[in-house]
Scaffold this active site. Sequence first.
Site, PDB file in Angstrom:
ATOM      1  CB  THR A 119      -0.933   0.013   1.221  1.00  0.00           C
ATOM      2  OG1 THR A 119      -1.757  -1.152   1.189  1.00  0.00           O
ATOM      3  CG2 THR A 119      -1.815   1.251   1.216  1.00  0.00           C
ATOM      4  CE  LYS A 158      -5.306  -1.961   0.796  1.00  0.00           C
ATOM      5  NZ  LYS A 158      -4.026  -2.702   0.847  1.00  0.00           N
TER       6      LYS A 158
END
Length: 329
Positions: free
Chosen positions: A131, A201
């Site tokens: 991420t 995300k």
Amino acid sequence: MRSSVPSSPPGSPPLEPREALEALEAREPREARPAVRVGVVGAGPMGTALVTHLVRAGHPVGCYDLRPDALDGAVAAGASAASSPADLAARSGLVLTFLPGPAQVREVALDPAAGVLAGLPEGGLMLDMSTCGPATAEELGAAFAARGRRFVDCPVSRKAPDMTVLVGGEPGVLGAAEDILRSVSRSVLYCGRAGAGYTVKLLNQHVKYAWYLASVEALAVSRALGVDPGLAADAIEQCSGGESGLSTAATYFRGDTDGMRTHAPSTTIAKDMELARGLAELSGVPSAALHATADFFTRVTGTPYRDLPYPESSALLSPDGDETHGGTV
């Protein structure tokens, strides 16, 4: 970046990546090492689950982690260990990375001696499943392209084999790697351009944890007022609060006017939020998410959106939100 395979003799300083690679070459020539189709860097819970299911799907897998002990699970699952990300990249041509954040991704990718780019053959591909923000995709994409290699941001939600992979690019950008990802994932979704995988995300995290915080606030209020929070949660799961936040917001952004028409006007929501705010204040539970929501709908009541279905008020959150606009319904 220090390597974990092979290790230095007890009591001596750890081997640097180039030394480790030379030691491995001396002991085991490159051509004698196990064939690897996919390399995985990062053997935490997410990476180990990925390695395990790649092996089960029949893919020869190599792995690397800074921490020697972290590789135990991956090796036990059937993967071979590498001396560095560069070694792994040279042996596979496809490297998947699961790392804590942007700094680690950048180091693993670009370290001049031991990074993925240093070992990846021409046309090779690095897919980062960590991420990060879109700037990381821009930086690494440019660095890899300048060397005739490819980088694609591919963050995930959930672990293999139940992952949803968010691809920063158009369909086709993964090439043959798509079939490998699909073999260990629930779905592979193309998000449109480089960096968009990382972006989506982070949007998922925004929705997930803002909803979580609002839910925590509500259940804390329930407990403070003497209502069993477990029973309250069971009841809310059977009500609109347990399901409608994201789907309702999506009606506006998808231009679903019929879907928006089914919802109450913003004046009703503003009234409900003020009542909820009063309840939270009575309980003494700090409720930042609730206050932000109540403040927003109070603002809406001073605009032409006040009497429109509340999803229409989403327009006010646009950078150029027009409080005089009368809406689309």
